[in-house]
Scaffold this motif. Sequence first.
Motif, PDB file in Angstrom:
ATOM      1  N   ALA A  50       0.963  -1.517   0.133  1.00 51.16           N
ATOM      2  CA  ALA A  50      -0.027  -0.107   0.097  1.00 51.16           C
ATOM      3  C   ALA A  50       0.764   1.361  -0.344  1.00 51.16           C
ATOM      4  O   ALA A  50       0.438   2.144  -0.347  1.00 51.16           O
ATOM      5  CB  ALA A  50      -1.146   0.192   1.013  1.00 51.16           C
ATOM      6  N   LYS A  51       1.842   1.251   0.527  1.00 47.51           N
ATOM      7  CA  LYS A  51       3.054   2.539   1.107  1.00 47.51           C
ATOM      8  C   LYS A  51       3.360   2.599  -0.144  1.00 47.51           C
ATOM      9  O   LYS A  51       3.844   3.787  -1.331  1.00 47.51           O
ATOM     10  CB  LYS A  51       4.029   2.272   2.072  1.00 47.51           C
ATOM     11  N   TYR A  52       4.015   1.545  -1.196  1.00 43.49           N
ATOM     12  CA  TYR A  52       4.681   1.585  -2.530  1.00 43.49           C
ATOM     13  C   TYR A  52       3.818   2.374  -3.545  1.00 43.49           C
ATOM     14  O   TYR A  52       3.782   3.042  -4.546  1.00 43.49           O
ATOM     15  CB  TYR A  52       5.379   0.614  -2.736  1.00 43.49           C
ATOM     16  N   GLU A  53       2.107   2.323  -3.599  1.00 46.16           N
ATOM     17  CA  GLU A  53       1.164   2.416  -4.021  1.00 46.16           C
ATOM     18  C   GLU A  53       0.823   3.417  -4.276  1.00 46.16           C
ATOM     19  O   GLU A  53       0.867   3.898  -5.669  1.00 46.16           O
ATOM     20  CB  GLU A  53       0.157   1.303  -3.930  1.00 46.16           C
ATOM     21  N   ILE A  54       0.854   4.383  -2.908  1.00 47.50           N
ATOM     22  CA  ILE A  54       0.805   5.015  -2.457  1.00 47.50           C
ATOM     23  C   ILE A  54       2.232   6.362  -3.140  1.00 47.50           C
ATOM     24  O   ILE A  54       1.675   7.098  -4.033  1.00 47.50           O
ATOM     25  CB  ILE A  54       0.210   5.614  -1.690  1.00 47.50           C
ATOM     26  N   ALA A  55       3.487   6.305  -3.209  1.00 45.46           N
ATOM     27  CA  ALA A  55       3.835   7.095  -3.366  1.00 45.46           C
ATOM     28  C   ALA A  55       3.743   6.076  -5.171  1.00 45.46           C
ATOM     29  O   ALA A  55       4.386   8.224  -5.677  1.00 45.46           O
ATOM     30  CB  ALA A  55       5.251   5.696  -3.322  1.00 45.46           C
ATOM     31  N   TYR A  56       3.967   5.371  -6.150  1.00 46.29           N
ATOM     32  CA  TYR A  56       3.001   5.299  -7.383  1.00 46.29           C
ATOM     33  C   TYR A  56       2.810   6.255  -8.231  1.00 46.29           C
ATOM     34  O   TYR A  56       2.849   7.142  -9.117  1.00 46.29           O
ATOM     35  CB  TYR A  56       2.826   3.780  -7.769  1.00 46.29           C
TER      36      TYR A  56
ATOM     37  N   ILE B 232      10.028   2.086  -8.677  1.00 46.32           N
ATOM     38  CA  ILE B 232       9.233   1.944  -7.815  1.00 46.32           C
ATOM     39  C   ILE B 232       8.514   0.929  -7.104  1.00 46.32           C
ATOM     40  O   ILE B 232       8.774  -0.023  -5.979  1.00 46.32           O
ATOM     41  CB  ILE B 232       8.302   3.442  -7.223  1.00 46.32           C
ATOM     42  N   ARG B 233       8.371   0.186  -8.347  1.00 43.11           N
ATOM     43  CA  ARG B 233       7.353  -0.911  -8.414  1.00 43.11           C
ATOM     44  C   ARG B 233       8.578  -1.907  -8.311  1.00 43.11           C
ATOM     45  O   ARG B 233       8.159  -3.202  -7.727  1.00 43.11           O
ATOM     46  CB  ARG B 233       7.058  -1.206  -9.511  1.00 43.11           C
ATOM     47  N   LEU B 234      10.031  -2.504  -9.425  1.00 39.67           N
ATOM     48  CA  LEU B 234      10.799  -2.776  -8.827  1.00 39.67           C
ATOM     49  C   LEU B 234      11.491  -3.230  -7.549  1.00 39.67           C
ATOM     50  O   LEU B 234      11.203  -3.918  -6.689  1.00 39.67           O
ATOM     51  CB  LEU B 234      11.956  -2.916 -10.025  1.00 39.67           C
ATOM     52  N   VAL B 235      11.480  -1.592  -6.671  1.00 43.63           N
ATOM     53  CA  VAL B 235      11.628  -2.136  -4.765  1.00 43.63           C
ATOM     54  C   VAL B 235      10.939  -2.841  -4.524  1.00 43.63           C
ATOM     55  O   VAL B 235      11.416  -2.932  -3.695  1.00 43.63           O
ATOM     56  CB  VAL B 235      12.333  -0.470  -4.942  1.00 43.63           C
ATOM     57  N   ARG B 236       9.349  -2.072  -5.216  1.00 48.15           N
ATOM     58  CA  ARG B 236       8.266  -2.496  -3.861  1.00 48.15           C
ATOM     59  C   ARG B 236       8.633  -4.270  -3.967  1.00 48.15           C
ATOM     60  O   ARG B 236       8.358  -5.176  -3.183  1.00 48.15           O
ATOM     61  CB  ARG B 236       7.296  -1.891  -4.519  1.00 48.15           C
ATOM     62  N   GLU B 237       9.342  -4.646  -5.022  1.00 46.67           N
ATOM     63  CA  GLU B 237       8.475  -6.354  -5.683  1.00 46.67           C
ATOM     64  C   GLU B 237      10.211  -6.624  -5.221  1.00 46.67           C
ATOM     65  O   GLU B 237       9.873  -8.345  -5.209  1.00 46.67           O
ATOM     66  CB  GLU B 237       7.910  -6.260  -6.989  1.00 46.67           C
ATOM     67  N   ILE B 238      10.465  -6.705  -5.630  1.00 47.41           N
ATOM     68  CA  ILE B 238      12.087  -7.063  -4.877  1.00 47.41           C
ATOM     69  C   ILE B 238      11.685  -6.974  -2.871  1.00 47.41           C
ATOM     70  O   ILE B 238      12.123  -7.804  -2.465  1.00 47.41           O
ATOM     71  CB  ILE B 238      13.470  -6.043  -4.473  1.00 47.41           C
ATOM     72  N   LYS B 239      11.604  -5.638  -2.393  1.00 43.08           N
ATOM     73  CA  LYS B 239      10.656  -6.130  -0.787  1.00 43.08           C
ATOM     74  C   LYS B 239      10.129  -7.455  -0.690  1.00 43.08           C
ATOM     75  O   LYS B 239      10.457  -7.517   0.558  1.00 43.08           O
ATOM     76  CB  LYS B 239      10.572  -4.417  -0.732  1.00 43.08           C
ATOM     77  N   LEU B 240       9.217  -7.075  -1.291  1.00 35.74           N
ATOM     78  CA  LEU B 240       8.407  -8.203  -1.448  1.00 35.74           C
ATOM     79  C   LEU B 240       8.497  -9.736  -1.071  1.00 35.74           C
ATOM     80  O   LEU B 240       8.218 -11.080   0.122  1.00 35.74           O
ATOM     81  CB  LEU B 240       6.943  -8.178  -1.669  1.00 35.74           C
ATOM     82  N   TYR B 241       9.315 -10.023  -2.253  1.00 34.72           N
ATOM     83  CA  TYR B 241       9.987 -10.864  -2.492  1.00 34.72           C
ATOM     84  C   TYR B 241      10.861 -11.275  -1.435  1.00 34.72           C
ATOM     85  O   TYR B 241      10.822 -12.443  -0.805  1.00 34.72           O
ATOM     86  CB  TYR B 241      10.769 -11.102  -3.663  1.00 34.72           C
ATOM     87  N   ARG B 242      11.810 -10.855  -1.005  1.00 33.68           N
ATOM     88  CA  ARG B 242      12.500 -10.712   0.247  1.00 33.68           C
ATOM     89  C   ARG B 242      11.927 -11.053   1.746  1.00 33.68           C
ATOM     90  O   ARG B 242      12.021 -11.726   2.185  1.00 33.68           O
ATOM     91  CB  ARG B 242      13.526  -9.925   0.463  1.00 33.68           C
ATOM     92  N   MET B 243      10.892 -10.574   1.905  1.00 37.26           N
ATOM     93  CA  MET B 243       9.870 -10.889   2.915  1.00 37.26           C
ATOM     94  C   MET B 243       9.832 -11.941   2.739  1.00 37.26           C
ATOM     95  O   MET B 243       9.556 -12.695   4.155  1.00 37.26           O
ATOM     96  CB  MET B 243       8.643  -9.442   2.801  1.00 37.26           C
ATOM     97  N   GLY B 244       9.002 -12.505   2.254  1.00 35.58           N
ATOM     98  CA  GLY B 244       8.507 -13.611   1.688  1.00 35.58           C
ATOM     99  C   GLY B 244       9.522 -15.173   2.066  1.00 35.58           C
ATOM    100  O   GLY B 244       9.145 -15.448   2.746  1.00 35.58           O
TER     101      GLY B 244
ATOM    102  N   VAL C  51       4.025  10.156  -7.796  1.00 28.87           N
ATOM    103  CA  VAL C  51       4.941   9.920  -8.562  1.00 28.87           C
ATOM    104  C   VAL C  51       4.556  10.434  -9.811  1.00 28.87           C
ATOM    105  O   VAL C  51       4.511  11.613 -10.724  1.00 28.87           O
ATOM    106  CB  VAL C  51       5.685   9.189  -8.926  1.00 28.87           C
ATOM    107  N   ASP C  52       3.167   9.537  -9.897  1.00 27.41           N
ATOM    108  CA  ASP C  52       2.747   9.914 -11.916  1.00 27.41           C
ATOM    109  C   ASP C  52       2.078  10.881 -11.082  1.00 27.41           C
ATOM    110  O   ASP C  52       1.690  11.245 -12.426  1.00 27.41           O
ATOM    111  CB  ASP C  52       1.354   8.600 -11.235  1.00 27.41           C
ATOM    112  N   PHE C  53       1.097  11.843 -10.458  1.00 26.49           N
ATOM    113  CA  PHE C  53       0.243  12.623 -10.812  1.00 26.49           C
ATOM    114  C   PHE C  53       1.196  14.049 -10.448  1.00 26.49           C
ATOM    115  O   PHE C  53       1.294  15.249 -11.169  1.00 26.49           O
ATOM    116  CB  PHE C  53      -0.621  13.505  -9.132  1.00 26.49           C
ATOM    117  N   ILE C  54       2.482  14.015  -9.839  1.00 28.02           N
ATOM    118  CA  ILE C  54       3.131  15.189 -10.199  1.00 28.02           C
ATOM    119  C   ILE C  54       3.418  14.833 -11.904  1.00 28.02           C
ATOM    120  O   ILE C  54       3.659  15.789 -12.353  1.00 28.02           O
ATOM    121  CB  ILE C  54       4.659  14.382  -9.610  1.00 28.02           C
ATOM    122  N   ALA C  55       4.190  13.896 -12.633  1.00 28.89           N
ATOM    123  CA  ALA C  55       4.532  13.722 -13.825  1.00 28.89           C
ATOM    124  C   ALA C  55       3.229  14.063 -14.508  1.00 28.89           C
ATOM    125  O   ALA C  55       3.893  15.385 -15.261  1.00 28.89           O
ATOM    126  CB  ALA C  55       5.089  12.549 -13.982  1.00 28.89           C
ATOM    127  N   ALA C  56       1.691  14.248 -14.496  1.00 34.11           N
ATOM    128  CA  ALA C  56       1.355  13.844 -15.371  1.00 34.11           C
ATOM    129  C   ALA C  56       0.564  15.924 -15.116  1.00 34.11           C
ATOM    130  O   ALA C  56       0.962  16.400 -15.580  1.00 34.11           O
ATOM    131  CB  ALA C  56      -0.120  13.940 -14.819  1.00 34.11           C
TER     132      ALA C  56
END
Length: 93
Positions: free
Chosen positions: A20-26, A70-82, A29-34
Amino acid sequence: MPLFRHENRQQSEAARDLYAKYEIAYTVVDFIAAACFVVGSFLFFSDATQYAATWLFVIGSFCFAAKPTIRLVREIKLYRMGKYETLAERAEG
């Protein structure tokens, strides 16, 4: 447990919170870019503001480049948590 699997996001309460935290960050960033591209586009209508418009396009481009990071870092962290949870289960068993 490969990267970018829905199961990684649901493996624990901590994983759901991290996702959820990474999705908010994503999304931020999307709104800022737009916003940078929309404002920059209007600034290009005047010769006096083209320099500022160019900078907004550069900033917006960096924001768009940050999104997959942001997505890659999130997925790596989730993978490591598992992986850590699996290790804990093996240690207990």
